[in-house]
Design an enzyme around this catalytic site. Structure first.
Site, mmCIF file in Angstrom:
data_model
loop_
_atom_site.group_PDB
_atom_site.id
_atom_site.type_symbol
_atom_site.label_atom_id
_atom_site.label_comp_id
_atom_site.label_asym_id
_atom_site.label_seq_id
_atom_site.Cartn_x
_atom_site.Cartn_y
_atom_site.Cartn_z
ATOM 1 N N GLU A 1 -11.246 -9.045 27.329
ATOM 2 C CA GLU A 1 -10.235 -10.101 27.206
ATOM 3 C C GLU A 1 -9.210 -9.796 26.112
ATOM 4 O O GLU A 1 -8.009 -10.032 26.280
ATOM 5 C CB GLU A 1 -10.905 -11.453 26.915
ATOM 6 C CG GLU A 1 -11.768 -11.999 28.043
ATOM 7 C CD GLU A 1 -13.169 -11.410 28.075
ATOM 8 O OE1 GLU A 1 -13.537 -10.651 27.150
ATOM 9 O OE2 GLU A 1 -13.917 -11.698 29.035
ATOM 10 N N HIS B 1 -20.292 -22.179 28.656
ATOM 11 C CA HIS B 1 -19.119 -21.951 29.493
ATOM 12 C C HIS B 1 -18.174 -23.150 29.539
ATOM 13 O O HIS B 1 -17.182 -23.117 30.254
ATOM 14 C CB HIS B 1 -19.557 -21.588 30.918
ATOM 15 C CG HIS B 1 -20.021 -20.169 31.047
ATOM 16 N ND1 HIS B 1 -20.964 -19.628 30.201
ATOM 17 C CD2 HIS B 1 -19.662 -19.184 31.905
ATOM 18 C CE1 HIS B 1 -21.175 -18.361 30.544
ATOM 19 N NE2 HIS B 1 -20.387 -18.067 31.570
ATOM 20 N N PHE C 1 -13.347 -18.418 27.125
ATOM 21 C CA PHE C 1 -13.220 -17.068 26.569
ATOM 22 C C PHE C 1 -11.834 -16.802 25.969
ATOM 23 O O PHE C 1 -11.539 -15.676 25.560
ATOM 24 C CB PHE C 1 -13.580 -16.010 27.619
ATOM 25 C CG PHE C 1 -14.965 -16.206 28.188
ATOM 26 C CD1 PHE C 1 -16.035 -16.483 27.355
ATOM 27 C CD2 PHE C 1 -15.188 -16.144 29.568
ATOM 28 C CE1 PHE C 1 -17.317 -16.694 27.878
ATOM 29 C CE2 PHE C 1 -16.460 -16.348 30.093
ATOM 30 C CZ PHE C 1 -17.530 -16.629 29.255
ATOM 31 N N HIS D 1 -5.065 2.626 -3.467
ATOM 32 C CA HIS D 1 -5.316 2.294 -2.076
ATOM 33 C C HIS D 1 -4.583 1.051 -1.637
ATOM 34 O O HIS D 1 -3.833 1.057 -0.697
ATOM 35 C CB HIS D 1 -6.801 2.136 -1.775
ATOM 36 C CG HIS D 1 -6.971 1.834 -0.340
ATOM 37 N ND1 HIS D 1 -7.075 0.552 0.126
ATOM 38 C CD2 HIS D 1 -6.955 2.639 0.731
ATOM 39 C CE1 HIS D 1 -7.138 0.588 1.437
ATOM 40 N NE2 HIS D 1 -7.067 1.840 1.829
ATOM 41 N N HIS E 1 0.845 -1.192 0.000
ATOM 42 C CA HIS E 1 0.000 0.000 0.000
ATOM 43 C C HIS E 1 0.884 1.247 0.000
ATOM 44 O O HIS E 1 1.477 1.559 1.021
ATOM 45 C CB HIS E 1 -0.871 0.062 1.257
ATOM 46 C CG HIS E 1 -1.684 -1.176 1.519
ATOM 47 N ND1 HIS E 1 -3.059 -1.165 1.524
ATOM 48 C CD2 HIS E 1 -1.323 -2.449 1.817
ATOM 49 C CE1 HIS E 1 -3.509 -2.377 1.810
ATOM 50 N NE2 HIS E 1 -2.476 -3.171 2.001
#
Ligand SMILES: Cc1ncc(C[n+]2csc(CCOP(=O)(O)OP(=O)(O)O)c2C)c(N)n1
Ligand SMILES: [Mg+2]
Length: 682
Positions: free
Chosen positions: A429, A490, A454, A279, A31
């Site tokens: 997180e 969970h 998570f 671009h 770029h």
């Protein structure tokens, strides 16, 4: 117009622009537009604002510069070249040669070059962190800013201020669209990190086109709401306005600063504006020529760096940085004399070493059939390390009471106190892990923590820990269906396989309290790899180490915990984490039934793969093909150890809600199932 007619500053800026154009053109990919437009901003930061000695690129109090929009990498490489940064080796030795030569710039994006497509920390001197995945650099900068404030709070002494560096980030629309940058900005605003300055390239364009397509929020108002001070510069070429904005940043003690700079992405020669695909692609040779002509640049020269530009950087950034560094060296000398213990700590931080005796308070747990959860024993081990490793700091994404990751007797790192070692990342997180990377890049030993399920929320940053070889410790608790009542949302199922898939990440799932303690030993001893430890919420027996093998086997990733008499088993039982005690139970049953069985504890695939073939074969003799593995996760990855005929007891779908004992039973993850599978194998 000849170059001599241009003033020195314009020449310097045009050098950066044309180097970026030529680099992208030579590679025929990359770029060029953003480096062209942002050259004046980078110029202002490097030549006029930062205290950075190009001759001492590892100087600990240097201002940090992060190009979060890593796709504009030629901008950073051009800056490293024109500013004359010297090459530093991994050991810390600085060589009397440039970090990047013109030839290196010519090799942009080539295999093995020092100028890869996106900036890679550890590969190119002057690259403070690896960027490319948008938003990560922004979030890393928050970790660096936290780290600076913590170092200042712990080590600065009146008249001997060792740490006062600033962290500058150049970022783009994409960075600010990303959630991770917003999480990180929210945290930085809350913590009042006034040493942090993001410079946002408000160019109204991303890959698909005008930002009108997808990004219409009021960024300034958002950041003000997050506790940032926002300044605007209407034209990226207006150095005076940029300088004023940076002065205001330096004077601002209230919190972090965002400077919104309006720019127009480079499209090549002005008359061709909008006609090329600038671009995300090179300009093309003809366009490059026309653009150079429009800049008043020698159109036929490629990778042209006028001496005037090098001299200009040497007399601005070079002289200012060297003066700041020399004066700091004197301060540090006086500091070392006055505070030898603290100076010795700092020397270790900068060398990436550990203090003597760092592991002397790691706990040893007595055998106990009822046992404890590894989150609990892990928390004790964390504290055992923290006592003797002052620069270990960390925290959780609002789950410390569950993840057991608080450092006892230490304060919190908060808006009004930057001395605490307990961080509160909030429910962020992804920013937490990215901040961990930023802290590790300063030489600190951060840990971050959440429920294992998570880990998916922070995976991109964990991947970068591994890519950068940073010793960030991930403490993941609530490791499996053992979570029980919280149910399938969970209960991690595929996360172990997913974590093991990241190259260079050491994943550890200890099988009892002593393995958890030893896991911390491994994690801290690792200087160049992140470690993810996966710990339970539910209790599990603490094995008797007089009866079974010593816990140091953990260091090798897999070890024989209990063996058949004479050491020639007919069947091998493998397990990790909470399933290890099931394997031991099954082993006792099989032994009582006259079956010659071996239990192999497998806390870490990666550490086992590090061992030589003879060790691996001693643990898993190829001749013994009757094998059973048990792990409360998916099978993926275990086949390497199971072979074509082995049996796997684990999960093949999401879990269930209910008391964990019932879920385990319903899923058939039991010692009886292991016994039956072992007999079937024979
Ligand atoms: C997380 C992530 N998603 C997607 C990309 C691919 N990508 C590279 S640049 C870019 C957007 C470019 O727009 P902007 O961030 O405004 O930068 P500019 O083109 O203005 O320099 C995208 C989507 C990426 N690098 N990282
Ligand atoms: Mg943009």
């Amino acid at each position: 117009m000849s170059t001599s007619a241009l003033d020195t500053v314009t020449t310097a800026i045009n050098t950066i622009r044309t180097l970026s154009m030529d680099g992208v053109q030579a590679a025929n990919s990359g770029h060029p537009g953003t480096p062209m437009a942002l050259a004046p901003v980078a110029y202002q930061i490097w030549a006029q604002e930062m205290d950075y000695d190009p001759g001492a690129p590892l100087w600990p109090n240097r201002d940090r510069y992060i190009l979060s929009c890593g796709h504009a990498s030629m901008l950073l490489y051009s800056m490293i070249h024109v500013s004359g940064i010297k090459k530093a080796k991994a050991c810390g030795k600085v060589l009397d040669e440039p970090a990047l030569t013109v030839d290196d710039l010519k090799n942009f994006r080539q295999y093995g070059s020092l100028t890869p497509g996106h900036p890679e920390h550890g590969h190119t001197t002057g690259v403070e962190t690896t960027t490319g995945p948008l938003g990560q650099g922004c979030a890393n900068s928050v970790g660096m800013a936290i780290g600076q404030n913590w170092l200042a709070a712990r080590y600065n002494k009146p008249g001997k201020e060792l740490f006062d560096f600033d962290v500058y980030v150049q970022c783009s629309d994409g960075d600010l669209m990303e959630g991770v940058a917003c999480e990180a900005a929210s945290l930085a605003g809350h913590l009042k990190l006034s040493n942090l300055c993001w410079v946002y390239d408000d160019n109204h364009i991303t890959i698909e086109g005008d930002t009108d397509l997808a990004f219409s929020e009021d960024v300034a108002t958002r950041f003000e709401g997050l506790g940032w001070t926002v300044y605007r510069v209407d034209d990226a070429n207006d150095l005076k306005a940029l300088g004023q904005a940076f002065s205001k940043f330096k004077a601002n003690q209230a919190g972090p600063t965002l400077i919104i700079v309006r720019s127009v992405i480079g499209y090549g020669a002005p008359h061709a504006a909008g006609t090329s695909g600038a671009h995300g692609s090179p300009l093309g040779d003809e366009e490059v020529k026309l653009t150079k002509e429009a800049y008043g640049w020698p159109a036929d020269k490629k990778f042209y760096v006028p001496d005037e530009t090098l001299e200009h950087f040497a007399s601005t950034m070079g002289e200012r940085g060297a003066a700041a560094r020399t004066s700091w060296d004197k301060t540090y000398e006086a500091y070392s004399a006055a505070h030898p213990e603290l100076a010795a700590e700092l020397d270790k931080i900068w060398a990436g070493e550990l203090p003597a005796g760092w592991d002397k308070d790691l706990p040893v747990f007595p055998a106990d059939p009822k046992g404890t959860a590894t989150r609990g024993s892990g928390g004790k081990a964390l504290n055992g390390v923290a006592k003797n490793l002052p620069w270990m700091l960390g925290g959780s994404a609002d789950l410390a009471p569950s993840t057991k990751t608080l450092i006892d007797g230490e304060g919190s790192f908060g808006p009004t106190s930057h001395a605490g070692r307990n961080l509160h990342f909030g429910i962020r997180e992804h920013a937490m892990a990215a901040a961990g990377n930023g802290m590790a890049l300063l030489g600190l030993r951060p840990y971050v923590s959440t429920f294992f399920v998570f880990s998916d929320y922070l995976r991109p940053a964990m991947r970068l820990s591994a890519l950068m070889k940073l010793p960030v410790t991930y403490v993941f608790t609530h490791d499996s269906i053992g979570v029980g009542e919280d149910g399938p949302t969970h209960q991690p199922v595929e996360q172990l396989a997913a974590a093991r898939a990241i190259p260079g990440l050491v994943v550890m799932r200890p099988g009892d309290a002593n393995e958890a303690s030893r896991t911390w030993h491994v994690a801290i001893a690792e200087q160049h790899r992140p470690v993810a430890m996966v710990l339970t919420r539910q209790n599990m027996p603490t094995l008797c180490r007089d009866k079974y093998a010593a816990v140091e086997g953990v260091d090798k990733g897999a070890y024989v915990l209990a063996d058949a008499e004479g050491g020639n088993p007919d069947v091998i039982l493998m397990a990790s984490g909470s399933e290890l005690s099931l394997a031991v139970e099954a082993y006792e049953q099989l032994t009582a039934d006259g079956v010659k069985a071996r239990v192999v504890s497998v806390p870490s695939f990666e550490l086992f793969e590090d061992q030589d073939a003879s060790y691996r074969e001693s643990v898993l003799p190829p001749a013994v093909t009757a094998r059973v593995a048990c792990e409360a996760g998916v099978r993926q990855g275990w086949d390497a150890y199971l072979g074509l005929t082995g049996a796997f007891i684990g999960m093949d779908s999401f879990g269930d809600s209910g008391p964990f004992e019932d879920v385990y039973k319903a899923r058939g993850i039991t010692a009886e199932a292991m016994v039956a599978a072992a007999k079937a194998q024979l």
